[in-house]
Design a protein around this motif. Sequence first.
Motif, PDB file in Angstrom:
ATOM      1  N   VAL A 261       0.841  -1.203   0.000  1.00 46.27           N
ATOM      2  CA  VAL A 261       0.000   0.000   0.000  1.00 46.27           C
ATOM      3  C   VAL A 261       0.870   1.245   0.000  1.00 46.27           C
ATOM      4  N   PHE A 262       1.904   1.264   0.830  1.00 47.55           N
ATOM      5  CA  PHE A 262       2.781   2.429   0.879  1.00 47.55           C
ATOM      6  C   PHE A 262       3.564   2.596  -0.421  1.00 47.55           C
ATOM      7  N   LYS A 263       3.936   1.492  -1.055  1.00 41.90           N
ATOM      8  CA  LYS A 263       4.598   1.590  -2.359  1.00 41.90           C
ATOM      9  C   LYS A 263       3.659   2.226  -3.381  1.00 41.90           C
ATOM     10  N   LEU A 264       2.408   1.814  -3.375  1.00 44.56           N
ATOM     11  CA  LEU A 264       1.437   2.389  -4.303  1.00 44.56           C
ATOM     12  C   LEU A 264       1.243   3.877  -4.050  1.00 44.56           C
ATOM     13  N   LEU A 265       1.202   4.253  -2.780  1.00 42.02           N
ATOM     14  CA  LEU A 265       1.026   5.658  -2.427  1.00 42.02           C
ATOM     15  C   LEU A 265       2.285   6.477  -2.702  1.00 42.02           C
ATOM     16  N   GLY A 266       3.421   5.803  -2.864  1.00 38.61           N
ATOM     17  CA  GLY A 266       4.684   6.489  -3.111  1.00 38.61           C
ATOM     18  C   GLY A 266       4.838   7.018  -4.527  1.00 38.61           C
ATOM     19  N   ASP A 267       3.885   6.726  -5.394  1.00 44.46           N
ATOM     20  CA  ASP A 267       3.926   7.209  -6.771  1.00 44.46           C
ATOM     21  C   ASP A 267       3.171   8.536  -6.858  1.00 44.46           C
TER      22      ASP A 267
ATOM     23  N   VAL B 173     -17.828   5.809 -16.185  1.00 45.62           N
ATOM     24  CA  VAL B 173     -17.376   5.028 -15.039  1.00 45.62           C
ATOM     25  C   VAL B 173     -16.838   6.018 -14.016  1.00 45.62           C
ATOM     26  N   PHE B 174     -17.382   5.967 -12.811  1.00 43.14           N
ATOM     27  CA  PHE B 174     -16.993   6.880 -11.743  1.00 43.14           C
ATOM     28  C   PHE B 174     -16.163   6.130 -10.706  1.00 43.14           C
ATOM     29  N   TYR B 175     -15.138   6.809 -10.198  1.00 45.73           N
ATOM     30  CA  TYR B 175     -14.214   6.223  -9.236  1.00 45.73           C
ATOM     31  C   TYR B 175     -14.302   6.948  -7.902  1.00 45.73           C
ATOM     32  N   THR B 176     -14.114   6.170  -6.844  1.00 45.00           N
ATOM     33  CA  THR B 176     -14.095   6.704  -5.489  1.00 45.00           C
ATOM     34  C   THR B 176     -13.271   5.752  -4.614  1.00 45.00           C
ATOM     35  N   PHE B 177     -13.035   6.137  -3.370  1.00 45.92           N
ATOM     36  CA  PHE B 177     -12.300   5.265  -2.448  1.00 45.92           C
ATOM     37  C   PHE B 177     -13.096   3.994  -2.180  1.00 45.92           C
ATOM     38  N   SER B 178     -12.384   2.899  -1.974  1.00 45.83           N
ATOM     39  CA  SER B 178     -13.036   1.630  -1.652  1.00 45.83           C
ATOM     40  C   SER B 178     -13.731   1.693  -0.300  1.00 45.83           C
ATOM     41  N   ASP B 179     -13.115   2.430   0.632  1.00 51.23           N
ATOM     42  CA  ASP B 179     -13.704   2.582   1.960  1.00 51.23           C
ATOM     43  C   ASP B 179     -13.083   3.798   2.635  1.00 51.23           C
ATOM     44  N   ASP B 180     -13.520   4.061   3.845  1.00 53.52           N
ATOM     45  CA  ASP B 180     -13.034   5.242   4.557  1.00 53.52           C
ATOM     46  C   ASP B 180     -11.580   5.118   5.022  1.00 53.52           C
ATOM     47  N   HIS B 181     -11.042   3.910   5.042  1.00 54.14           N
ATOM     48  CA  HIS B 181      -9.659   3.751   5.500  1.00 54.14           C
ATOM     49  C   HIS B 181      -8.695   4.544   4.620  1.00 54.14           C
ATOM     50  N   ILE B 182      -8.837   4.420   3.323  1.00 54.93           N
ATOM     51  CA  ILE B 182      -7.939   5.135   2.407  1.00 54.93           C
ATOM     52  C   ILE B 182      -8.179   6.632   2.509  1.00 54.93           C
ATOM     53  N   LYS B 183      -9.432   7.023   2.594  1.00 56.19           N
ATOM     54  CA  LYS B 183      -9.758   8.448   2.765  1.00 56.19           C
ATOM     55  C   LYS B 183      -9.089   8.994   4.029  1.00 56.19           C
ATOM     56  N   ASN B 184      -9.124   8.222   5.106  1.00 51.12           N
ATOM     57  CA  ASN B 184      -8.495   8.642   6.365  1.00 51.12           C
ATOM     58  C   ASN B 184      -6.970   8.713   6.245  1.00 51.12           C
TER      59      ASN B 184
ATOM     60  N   ILE C  24      -5.208   9.315   3.535  1.00 51.83           N
ATOM     61  CA  ILE C  24      -4.884  10.510   2.746  1.00 51.83           C
ATOM     62  C   ILE C  24      -5.102  11.762   3.595  1.00 51.83           C
ATOM     63  N   GLY C  25      -6.206  11.820   4.311  1.00 46.91           N
ATOM     64  CA  GLY C  25      -6.491  12.980   5.160  1.00 46.91           C
ATOM     65  C   GLY C  25      -5.441  13.165   6.248  1.00 46.91           C
ATOM     66  N   GLN C  26      -5.032  12.078   6.875  1.00 45.53           N
ATOM     67  CA  GLN C  26      -4.014  12.158   7.917  1.00 45.53           C
ATOM     68  C   GLN C  26      -2.656  12.580   7.343  1.00 45.53           C
ATOM     69  N   ALA C  27      -2.331  12.061   6.172  1.00 49.78           N
ATOM     70  CA  ALA C  27      -1.052  12.437   5.538  1.00 49.78           C
ATOM     71  C   ALA C  27      -1.045  13.914   5.172  1.00 49.78           C
ATOM     72  N   VAL C  28      -2.151  14.412   4.648  1.00 47.85           N
ATOM     73  CA  VAL C  28      -2.242  15.839   4.314  1.00 47.85           C
ATOM     74  C   VAL C  28      -2.129  16.679   5.571  1.00 47.85           C
ATOM     75  N   ALA C  29      -2.803  16.260   6.634  1.00 44.63           N
ATOM     76  CA  ALA C  29      -2.706  16.996   7.897  1.00 44.63           C
ATOM     77  C   ALA C  29      -1.272  16.984   8.419  1.00 44.63           C
ATOM     78  N   HIS C  30      -0.601  15.868   8.283  1.00 46.07           N
ATOM     79  CA  HIS C  30       0.774  15.754   8.767  1.00 46.07           C
ATOM     80  C   HIS C  30       1.710  16.710   8.033  1.00 46.07           C
ATOM     81  N   ILE C  31       1.615  16.744   6.706  1.00 46.78           N
ATOM     82  CA  ILE C  31       2.532  17.608   5.956  1.00 46.78           C
ATOM     83  C   ILE C  31       2.166  19.078   6.090  1.00 46.78           C
ATOM     84  N   SER C  32       0.936  19.360   6.527  1.00 44.35           N
ATOM     85  CA  SER C  32       0.501  20.743   6.703  1.00 44.35           C
ATOM     86  C   SER C  32       0.955  21.332   8.023  1.00 44.35           C
ATOM     87  N   GLU C  33       1.349  20.474   8.966  1.00 42.79           N
ATOM     88  CA  GLU C  33       1.822  20.934  10.268  1.00 42.79           C
ATOM     89  C   GLU C  33       3.181  21.590  10.130  1.00 42.79           C
ATOM     90  N   LYS C  34       3.404  22.574  10.925  1.00 42.04           N
ATOM     91  CA  LYS C  34       4.712  23.266  10.903  1.00 42.04           C
ATOM     92  C   LYS C  34       5.459  22.969  12.161  1.00 42.04           C
TER      93      LYS C  34
END
Length: 118
Positions: free
Chosen positions: A36-42, A95-106, A108-118
């Motif tokens: 999963v992390f390898k996929l997100l690394g692209d 064909v419409f695409y969305t997250f498979s479940d809330d885990h991936i959404k979470n 991504i949200g947590q990663a964005v919050a992390h990089i937004s912190e100073k």
Amino acid sequence: MENINVCDCNVIHEEAVKNALESKPAKEELERLSQVFKLLGDLTRTEILWVLDKNEMCVCDIANILDMTKSAVSHQLKVLRDANLIKCRKQGKEVFYTFSDDHIKNIIGQAVAHISEK
């Protein structure tokens, strides 16, 4: 210069080690997590997931936003779909695409919050 990040002792903290060993996932689960992390690394796949975090979208919309061809976007969507990170639904010819479940959404949200912190 002394490296303060290196442990300079030979003490085993038995309770901490025991707790870590008891909660350690099976190797197969760790391999799936690593994948999963390898996929997100692209960068392209990360951009696609960022776009899908905002709305369910079709290939044409994603390609337009990312200034990519539909073929290139479709290839990356297939990779994400095969990894069960996203799902799709067909509506007529679209064909419409969305997250498979809330885990991936979470994630991504947590990663964005992390990089937004100073």
